[in-house]
Write a protein that holds these residues in place. Sequence first.
Motif, short mmCIF file in Angstrom:
data_model
loop_
_atom_site.label_atom_id
_atom_site.label_comp_id
_atom_site.label_asym_id
_atom_site.label_seq_id
_atom_site.Cartn_x
_atom_site.Cartn_y
_atom_site.Cartn_z
N ARG A 1 0.84 -1.19 0.00
CA ARG A 1 0.00 0.00 0.00
C ARG A 1 0.87 1.24 0.00
NH1 ARG A 1 -2.17 1.99 4.82
NH2 ARG A 1 -3.36 3.84 4.37
N CYS A 2 0.63 2.14 -0.92
CA CYS A 2 1.36 3.41 -1.02
C CYS A 2 0.91 4.33 0.10
CB CYS A 2 1.11 4.07 -2.38
SG CYS A 2 1.86 5.69 -2.55
N CYS A 3 1.86 4.97 0.76
CA CYS A 3 1.53 5.84 1.89
C CYS A 3 1.01 7.21 1.43
CB CYS A 3 2.74 6.01 2.80
SG CYS A 3 4.11 6.88 2.03
N ARG A 4 1.10 7.51 0.13
CA ARG A 4 0.61 8.80 -0.36
C ARG A 4 -0.74 8.68 -1.05
NH1 ARG A 4 6.31 11.15 -2.57
NH2 ARG A 4 7.25 11.39 -0.52
N CYS A 5 -0.84 7.78 -2.03
CA CYS A 5 -2.12 7.65 -2.74
C CYS A 5 -3.02 6.59 -2.11
CB CYS A 5 -1.87 7.33 -4.21
SG CYS A 5 -1.05 5.75 -4.53
N LEU A 6 -2.48 5.83 -1.17
CA LEU A 6 -3.22 4.82 -0.40
C LEU A 6 -3.77 3.67 -1.25
CD1 LEU A 6 -5.13 7.19 2.02
CD2 LEU A 6 -2.91 6.10 2.36
N GLU A 7 -3.21 3.49 -2.44
CA GLU A 7 -3.64 2.37 -3.31
C GLU A 7 -2.74 1.17 -3.07
OE1 GLU A 7 -3.84 3.35 -7.42
OE2 GLU A 7 -4.71 5.32 -7.03
N ARG A 8 -3.29 -0.02 -3.26
CA ARG A 8 -2.51 -1.25 -3.20
C ARG A 8 -1.95 -1.50 -4.59
NH1 ARG A 8 -1.07 -4.17 0.56
NH2 ARG A 8 -2.11 -4.09 2.54
N LYS A 9 -0.63 -1.69 -4.66
CA LYS A 9 0.04 -1.89 -5.95
C LYS A 9 1.03 -3.03 -5.83
CE LYS A 9 -0.42 2.87 -7.38
NZ LYS A 9 0.20 3.99 -8.04
N PRO A 10 1.41 -3.63 -6.97
CA PRO A 10 2.43 -4.68 -6.92
C PRO A 10 3.77 -4.10 -6.43
CG PRO A 10 1.62 -4.37 -9.17
CD PRO A 10 0.91 -3.40 -8.30
N ARG A 11 4.59 -4.95 -5.86
CA ARG A 11 5.87 -4.51 -5.31
C ARG A 11 6.78 -3.92 -6.39
NH1 ARG A 11 7.65 -6.74 -0.38
NH2 ARG A 11 9.70 -7.01 -1.29
N SER A 12 6.57 -4.31 -7.64
CA SER A 12 7.39 -3.78 -8.74
C SER A 12 7.10 -2.30 -9.00
CB SER A 12 7.15 -4.58 -10.02
OG SER A 12 5.80 -4.48 -10.41
N GLY B 1 12.61 -3.42 2.13
CA GLY B 1 13.64 -2.92 1.21
C GLY B 1 13.09 -1.98 0.16
N LEU B 2 11.86 -1.52 0.30
CA LEU B 2 11.24 -0.63 -0.68
C LEU B 2 10.84 0.69 -0.03
CD1 LEU B 2 8.84 -3.24 -2.32
CD2 LEU B 2 11.04 -2.48 -3.20
N LEU B 3 10.68 1.72 -0.86
CA LEU B 3 10.20 3.00 -0.36
C LEU B 3 8.75 2.88 0.05
CD1 LEU B 3 11.66 5.55 -2.94
CD2 LEU B 3 12.43 5.14 -0.62
N GLY B 4 8.25 3.80 0.84
CA GLY B 4 6.87 3.76 1.30
C GLY B 4 5.88 4.26 0.26
N HIS B 5 6.36 5.05 -0.71
CA HIS B 5 5.46 5.57 -1.74
C HIS B 5 5.80 4.95 -3.09
CE1 HIS B 5 8.93 8.26 -1.26
NE2 HIS B 5 8.89 8.34 -2.57
N CYS B 6 4.80 4.90 -3.96
CA CYS B 6 4.96 4.24 -5.26
C CYS B 6 5.74 5.12 -6.24
CB CYS B 6 3.60 3.87 -5.84
SG CYS B 6 2.56 5.29 -6.22
#
Length: 127
Positions: A7-18, A30-35
């Motif tokens: 889940r992106c902390c800015r747009c709040l959408e669930r997205k694939p890890r890629s 190991g990933l950023l909090g935003h997409c």
Amino acid sequence: MTSYTKRCCRCLERKPRSEFYTSSRPSSDGLLGHCKECDKAQKRSRPEQQRREASRRRYKAHRDEIIASKREYALRPEVQARERDLNWMRAFVFRMGFERRIDEWDEFQPYDLRMSRDGEWLQEQTR
């Protein structure tokens, strides 16, 4: 079981890890909090002036490290050889009165071509 979405902390959408950039800082996944989309949107909205100011602040904070790194790079043999060859080419162009752009240097291969005394280019045999 591991989750393949985040889940992106800015747009709040669930997205694939890629859809998330990797983080250079320690994080649980190991990933950023935003997409990536939110990251690009933020970078587009940030004025150029702020980027320059941030760059200046970074330079002031790490001035000694940056200067040492540049010095170390300049002392590398391949960099010194390239600089020497560029200086030779600039002097040659000046002496011969050509109005060539030095930007074309990458096409010029100083180790394969040599100039004879009468001004002709000679192809040097490879060893």
